[in-house]
Design an enzyme around this catalytic site. Structure first.
Site, mmCIF file in Angstrom:
data_model
loop_
_atom_site.group_PDB
_atom_site.id
_atom_site.type_symbol
_atom_site.label_atom_id
_atom_site.label_comp_id
_atom_site.label_asym_id
_atom_site.label_seq_id
_atom_site.Cartn_x
_atom_site.Cartn_y
_atom_site.Cartn_z
ATOM 1 N N ILE A 11 0.757 -1.157 -0.011
ATOM 2 C CA ILE A 11 -0.376 -0.617 -0.419
ATOM 3 C C ILE A 11 1.160 1.469 -0.289
ATOM 4 C CG2 ILE A 11 -0.222 -0.024 2.690
ATOM 5 C CD1 ILE A 11 -2.617 1.117 -0.166
ATOM 6 N N SER A 33 11.497 0.398 7.498
ATOM 7 C CA SER A 33 11.442 -0.357 6.524
ATOM 8 C C SER A 33 12.469 -1.808 6.783
ATOM 9 C CB SER A 33 10.218 -0.223 5.287
ATOM 10 O OG SER A 33 10.471 -2.137 4.877
ATOM 11 N N ARG A 34 12.004 -2.805 7.167
ATOM 12 C CA ARG A 34 12.864 -3.915 8.211
ATOM 13 C C ARG A 34 13.673 -4.679 5.618
ATOM 14 N NH1 ARG A 34 8.870 -8.269 10.482
ATOM 15 N NH2 ARG A 34 7.439 -7.765 8.637
ATOM 16 N N LYS A 87 -5.462 3.001 7.272
ATOM 17 C CA LYS A 87 -6.485 2.323 8.200
ATOM 18 C C LYS A 87 -5.738 0.919 8.584
ATOM 19 C CE LYS A 87 -8.115 -0.474 4.706
ATOM 20 N NZ LYS A 87 -8.141 -1.502 4.888
ATOM 21 N N ASP A 165 -10.892 -6.379 6.754
ATOM 22 C CA ASP A 165 -8.940 -4.584 6.174
ATOM 23 C C ASP A 165 -10.121 -4.286 5.446
ATOM 24 O OD1 ASP A 165 -6.099 -4.536 6.276
ATOM 25 O OD2 ASP A 165 -7.095 -4.577 4.162
#
Length: 308
Positions: A11, A33-34, A87, A165
Site C-alpha cells: 500500500i 522498513s525492514r 486504516k 480489513d
C-alpha cells in the site's frame, strides 16, 4: 513539509509514495522498513534511530499492520511529531483513544485516515441521501485476498481483522454518507479452520427509521471484484460501485466515471497538511466501532482452511 513513511509494503508503494511525490505540501525525507526502500530517499531500519537523528522531520505517516502500529505511533507522539495513521488506526479502540489523548497532551496533530471516504462519488452520495427516506441499504464488499494481500499472513492473525480489513473501508463510507446513525444488531463470522480472523462476514444493523440495513463481506471473491452500496429510498435508488468511485441514481450515471483508488490518497495527504497547519486532530472511530461490535456479537462458523 518533511515527512517520514514507516512501513514500505504494497500500500505504501502503490498509494502513499505516489501521493506524496505528487503533492506540493510534502517532501518524503526518510523511510523506515525492514526491507523496503524508496529510490533517492534516506532509508532506516530502526524507528528510534530515525526519531533521534532527524528532528527536522515533524510528520510521520504509518503504513504498518494494525497490531504494531500503537508502539510506533506512541513513540512518534511522545517525540512531538504529528502522526498520520493508515486504516484501521489501531488494533483496538482503546489504543486509538490513548493515541488521541497523547496527541492532545503534546499539542500535535493526529489523523485516522479512511481512504475510501475520499472516493470520487462519496460526497455526492452523502448529499443525495441527506433528504431521502431510506427503505433498504445493502453493502456488498467482495474481493480476492490473494490479489490484494498476496502472502500477507498477518491479515489472518489475531488483530489483523481478516475480511474486515477491506470491510472497514465499506463501513467508513457507510458512516460518512448515512444521515442517521446505525448500530450493529447481529453478525455471522466465517473463520477458516487454520486462521484467527474471519474470511467472510454478514452483518445486520438497526436503523432509526426502520430501514433494512445489511452488509456482506467476503475475501474469497474470484474474477470481478465487487465493492458496491445500494440505497433504496422512497424517492429513488442510489448505487455506489467501484468502492465509491462511481455513482448511479435510478440507473443513470452521475458525473464522470472513475475507477480504483483514483484521487483517494492525494486527498488524504491534503487533509493531513491542513490538519498540521491548523493544529487539528481527526480521530473518527465510527467505522472501527462497527467492527468491534461485529466481533462482540459474532456468531462463529468454521469453514475450510485457507492458504495463500
Amino acid at each position: 513539509m518533511d515527512i517520514a513513511l514507516i512501513g514500505i509494503g504494497k500500500i505504501a508503494v502503490d498509494q502513499h509514495v505516489p501521493a506524496i511525490a505528487a503533492s506540493s505540501d510534502w517532501e518524503l525525507a526518510a523511510t523506515v522498513s525492514r526491507a523496503g526502500t524508496v529510490d533517492g530517499v534516506d532509508a532506516y531500519t530502526d524507528f528510534d534511530v530515525l526519531l533521534a537523528e532527524r528532528p527536522e522531520i515533524r510528520v510521520i505517516s504509518l503504513c504498518l499492520p494494525p497490531v504494531p502500529r500503537f508502539e510506533y505511533a506512541s513513540k512518534a507522539l511522545k517525540a512531538g511529531r504529528h502522526v498520520m495513521l493508515e486504516k484501521p488506526p489501531g488494533a483496538t479502540l482503546s489504543e486509538c483513544h490513548a493515541l488521541e489523548a497523547m496527541a492532545k497532551a503534546k499539542g500535535v496533530s493526529l489523523y485516522a485516515t479512511w481512504h475510501s471516504r475520499e472516493a470520487d462519488k462519496v460526497a455526492a452520495a452523502k448529499d443525495w441521501l441527506s433528504d431521502k427516506t431510506l427503505k433498504s441499504f445493502r453493502v456488498t464488499w467482495k474481493e480476492d485476498v490473494r490479489r490484494w494481500h498476496p502472502g500477507q499472513d498477518w491479515i489472518f492473525e489475531a488483530g489483523g481483522l481478516g475480511v474486515f480489513d477491506p470491510g472497514i473501508n465499506a463501513l467508513s463510507i457507510v458512516t460518512k454518507i448515512l444521515p442517521d446513525a446505525i448500530h450493529l444488531t447481529a453478525s455471522t463470522l466465517l473463520f477458516p479452520q487454520n486462521r484467527q480472523a474471519p474470511i467472510a462476514a454478514e452483518l445486520k444493523f438497526f436503523h432509526p427509521g426502520g430501514a433494512d440495513v445489511s452488509a456482506v463481506f467476503d475475501f474469497r471473491q474470484e474474477g470481478e471484484q465487487t465493492w458496491a452500496i445500494e440505497a433504496v429510498c422512497e424517492e429513488g435508488t442510489m448505487l455506489l460501485t467501484h468502492g465509491g468511485a462511481q455513482m448511479f441514481v435510478d440507473g443513470v450515471a452521475q458525473g464522470a466515471t472513475e475507477t480504483g483508488l483514483h484521487g483517494e490518497y492525494p486527498r488524504l495527504y491534503a487533509n493531513m497538511a491542513a490538519l498540521v497547519r491548523a493544529g487539528g486532530i481527526d480521530m473518527d472511530l465510527s467505522p472501527m466501532r462497527h467492527v468491534a461490535d461485529a466481533f462482540l456479537l459474532g456468531r462463529r462458523e468454521t469453514v475450510v482452511p485457507f492458504e495463500f
